[in-house]
Every structure is written in C-alpha cells, then in structure tokens.
Scaffold this active site. Structure first.
Site, PDB file in Angstrom:
ATOM      1  N   VAL A  34       0.711  -1.125  -0.046  1.00 53.37           N
ATOM      2  CA  VAL A  34      -0.021   0.036   0.099  1.00 53.37           C
ATOM      3  C   VAL A  34       1.006   1.307   0.048  1.00 53.37           C
ATOM      4  CG1 VAL A  34      -1.885   1.277   1.341  1.00 53.37           C
ATOM      5  CG2 VAL A  34      -1.946  -1.201   1.187  1.00 53.37           C
ATOM      6  N   LYS A  74     -13.986  -3.148  11.456  1.00 54.80           N
ATOM      7  CA  LYS A  74     -14.488  -2.352  10.582  1.00 54.80           C
ATOM      8  C   LYS A  74     -15.779  -1.929  10.911  1.00 54.80           C
ATOM      9  CE  LYS A  74     -11.506  -4.352   7.009  1.00 54.80           C
ATOM     10  NZ  LYS A  74     -11.586  -5.240   5.809  1.00 54.80           N
ATOM     11  N   LYS A 124      -7.398  -0.311  10.609  1.00 60.34           N
ATOM     12  CA  LYS A 124      -8.637  -0.403  11.450  1.00 60.34           C
ATOM     13  C   LYS A 124      -8.650  -0.919  12.773  1.00 60.34           C
ATOM     14  CE  LYS A 124      -8.123  -4.459   8.838  1.00 60.34           C
ATOM     15  NZ  LYS A 124      -7.395  -4.541   7.764  1.00 60.34           N
ATOM     16  N   VAL A 136     -11.706   1.138   6.238  1.00 60.71           N
ATOM     17  CA  VAL A 136     -12.908   0.547   5.944  1.00 60.71           C
ATOM     18  C   VAL A 136     -13.123   0.267   4.450  1.00 60.71           C
ATOM     19  CG1 VAL A 136     -15.250   0.046   6.482  1.00 60.71           C
ATOM     20  CG2 VAL A 136     -13.980   1.203   7.987  1.00 60.71           C
ATOM     21  N   ASP A 139     -11.707  -9.161  11.640  1.00 59.52           N
ATOM     22  CA  ASP A 139     -11.241  -8.104  10.794  1.00 59.52           C
ATOM     23  C   ASP A 139     -12.686  -7.306  10.305  1.00 59.52           C
ATOM     24  OD1 ASP A 139      -9.620  -6.718   8.657  1.00 59.52           O
ATOM     25  OD2 ASP A 139     -11.143  -7.452   7.348  1.00 59.52           O
TER      26      ASP A 139
END
Length: 436
Positions: free
Chosen positions: A15, A207, A107, A134, A203
C-alpha cells in the site's frame, strides 16, 4: 498554509508503495485540485535497502516511525504499519502531539484507540483521516460522515472482508470445500498463513465498529459485537441456500434499535435478487439504510495496493485543501456511550441444519421443542438423499428447518433442549436469513 504539503509515509509495503506512485503520477492533477503541490519527502521502513516498487530516491529515510512522525521534514504523517499497538500507535500519537495531521488505513488501531486519537487530533487542531481503514477503495467514511449528514441512519451493513467473500464465492461457483478455497486464497495472497482474523469475523468486526460510530454518533466498542465466522459453512449449506434462492455472505450489521445499537457479524443468507448478493470474489459492498435516501449500496474493491492507496490519497488531498472534519462526524467529547442492544427478533427467520438419526419420532421431537418456544416452522426438509435409502437403520440424515421470524435466544434454547433429548449428536448449523 505552505505552498507544498510534505508527506512522510511509515510503512512502504504494497500500500505504501502504491501511495507514493499515485502521488507522483497524479502530481499535477492533485496540485490543480488542492491548490498545493504534494510530495513525499521522507519514509520509514524496517529495511532501507529493500527493493520497492516506488521511486523514493530523493526522500529522507528513518528507521523509527516515531522519529519520522516528529520530524520537521514533513507536514503530514501517513501510517501504513498496521496493528493496534507498538510502532503504529506510538507514531500516530507522536505526529498528532506535534500538531501534524495523520492519514491511516489501520482499522485495528482505530477500533482500539480511535476515540482517544480523535480527541488528541481535535486538541492539536490536526486532522485524523481514515477512509482506507474500511472497505478499501469504497468512500464509505466520507459518505457516512459528510455525504449523508442530513440523514438519520437506521442501519449500515455489508460485506467488509474480501477474503471471506472470495471463499464463499468459490465454494458456490466451483463446488469446492471451505478448506480447498481457503488454501487457494492463501496461495493467491488473499488470506494470511494464520487466517483466523479474517475467517473468524474479527476483521469485519473492527470495520463495523468504525462504521457504527460514524453512523450513530457513538463511541467505538468492538467488544460489543456478536461475532461468528465462516469456518463452519459447508457445501451442504451453500447448496441448500441456492435451492432456497439465497447466497451465503459474511455480513457485518449495525442498526439502531429502541434498546440501543445492535452490532453483529455472521454468515447470512441473502436473496439472490438483492444487490449485495451479486457482490462476488474479493469485492466489498456496504448498504446504508437512511430516512432521506432509503437504501444506498456502494460496491468496490475492498483491498489491494491501488484501491487502498486511492482512499489514502483522497484523505491527503482533503488535508491539502484544509479540510478538517471531526474524525467521527461529531467532536470526540460528543460521542455517546454505546448502549449494546441484544440480538433482536430476526425478521428474516433462521436456517437450521441438523444431523438427525433416522428413527421414528425424531422429527416430531424436534418440532415439539421448537413449538414449546413459540417458534413457527416455515418448512422442514430432508437434504442429501432420501430417508432410509441405502442407509443402515438409525443412521443420521440431514434435516433443514426454515423458521419464521423469531428471536435468537429462543432458537438457541430450543436447540439446547433438542441436544439434551439426544435427538441430534452434532452441533446444529444456524444461519440467519435476510428477507430484504
């Protein structure tokens, strides 16, 4: 406001490299849209010599992300390290304490410390932006916080984990087992070596807690979420859902009720004709149920370098323009204490799969236990072959019950009684049905 916005990136993996590339590629367009030039001037990473898919040759290198966060060489700190504690938390707190705005995709950090970090950002007149935390490239944070500011939101729900959606999609399309699909997801990099955080629903829960705070103006409480993963979903469940006109999706659901805010993560049967049922593979989707717009569904890539980088850069552009929104839509001190509502009467009913001995009276005993608790059965059907055909006497057969609307605790009570009776030997599979 200075002419140039100097960005420091902590964590230059998939990323982080994508963010650096996107800022470079869209440099002129971003300058035109924001009125400022945006450049990466520094970064931190564990290995300075690692080959990276981004040109950082002119940037200052830091081994310690907190040192980067405090450095006068940057105006804005981008945290892409991950994790609720350790370097991620320390570096974000350092940046905010020094009055530097922060953009993060983390998150886990927000679920654990989001309210405290928002308060610190407001105290220091800095921005805390987290669109990428998210649903990847879907602009759901801005939609809830700004785009729907004039709406009263009743419910927000969706597919928030691409790994689980990929597994369930392949099980349906190719008739593969859960274990086979998980293995393929790991080979393709969609699932970690230890996939528990994804397939266990955690996970999605992180979120969902962020979305609930934005939607209802409450403090983040990830521990107030009822969580079930997809580990027990079988091909028999996938096939039964298809026969009934449904697909199975792992949904995160947050809704306002008379008793407080109900938050739940679990496998759900959704009718094939609904928009969310059409979301396959690694895509994410979020549906917002609000008074002015009714239902609004956003669909897009929920992970991946470019999709996540798109959300990160959108936040950077907002900060370059001088946008300073309260991170959760209202000042941190104005966020309400979350009142956890119990799992409500489920209007869509339940799918229940049991393994029942093929003996006289077994079905009647199960129906009696359901009736004792006022649970009305829409249908009872045998699944996976005819009773008695080629089986030894008393061998178990698959039985599927579809209930009308009832409450979670009554279903659980009935199943406990059925197990005490010895009518079934293995745990029941219970999946909620969404009729909308």
């Amino acid at each position: 406001m200075s002419e140039t916005l100097r960005v420091g990136i902590a964590g230059v993996g998939t990323v982080g490299a994508a963010v650096a590339r996107l800022l470079a590629r869209q440099s002129e367009a971003l300058a035109s849209r924001t009125g400022r030039k945006i450049i990466v001037t520094a970064f931190s990473a564990r290995d300075p010599g690692k080959e990276r898919d981004a040109d950082l040759s002119g940037c200052q290198f830091f081994t310690d992300p907190s040192a980067l966060a405090a450095s006068p060489a940057i105006d804005l700190f981008v945290e892409l390290i991950g994790g609720a504690e350790g370097p991620a938390r320390a570096s974000v707190e350092t940046a905010l304490t020094h009055g530097k705005s922060v953009v993060t995709a983390n998150k886990a950090l927000l679920a654990a410390h989001g309210v405290e970090l928002a308060a610190l950002a407001e105290q220091k007149h800095a921005a805390l932006a987290f669109e990428a935390s998210v649903a990847g490239g879907i602009p759901i944070v801005k939609t809830l916080r700004e785009g729907l500011a004039g709406n009263s939101i009743r419910r927000v729900y969706g597919i928030l984990n691409g790994t689980c959606n990929y597994i369930l999609s392949r099980m349906e399309r190719e008739g593969l087992s859960f274990e086979q699909c998980l293995s393929e997801a790991q080979k393709l990099g969609y699932a970690e070596a230890d996939p528990t955080f994804d397939i266990g629903g955690f996970d999605t829960a992180h979120k969902l807690s962020i979305l609930a705070s934005l939607a209802f103006g409450v403090k983040i409480e990830p521990d107030a979420i009822d969580i079930e993963g997809i580990e027990r979903v079988t091909l028999a469940d996938i096939e039964a859902a298809a026969e009934l006109g449904f697909r199975i999706k792992l949904l995160g659901v947050a809704q306002r009720t008379a008793d407080g805010v109900e938050q739940r993560v679990h496998p759900t049967m959704v009718r094939k004709s609904t928009p969310i049922a059409e979301v396959m593979g690694v895509l994410n989707a979020v549906t917002i149920d609000a008074d002015a717009v009714n239902e609004l569904t956003l669909v897009g890539p929920g992970a991946g370098g470019d999709a996540t980088a798109s959300a990160v850069v959108a936040d950077i552009a907002d900060i370059a323009r001088g946008v300073r929104s309260a991170p959760f839509g209202v000042p941190a001190e104005g966020l309400l204490e979350l009142v956890r509502a119990p799992m409500r009467r489920h209007e869509g009913g339940y799918y229940i799969r049991l393994s029942v001995p093929d003996v006289p009276g077994a079905f009647a005993g199960i129906a009696t236990r359901m009736a004792e608790r006022g649970i009305s059965l829409e249908s009872i059907m045998q699944h996976g072959g005819k009773r008695g055909a080629g089986r030894e006497d008393g061998a178990p057969v698959g039985v599927i019950l579809i209930t009308h609307a009832t409450s979670e605790h009554l279903v659980r009570e009935a199943l406990e009684a059925i197990h005490r009776d010895g009518a079934v030997k293995t745990p029941a599979q219970v999946i909620r049905i969404e009729r909308e």
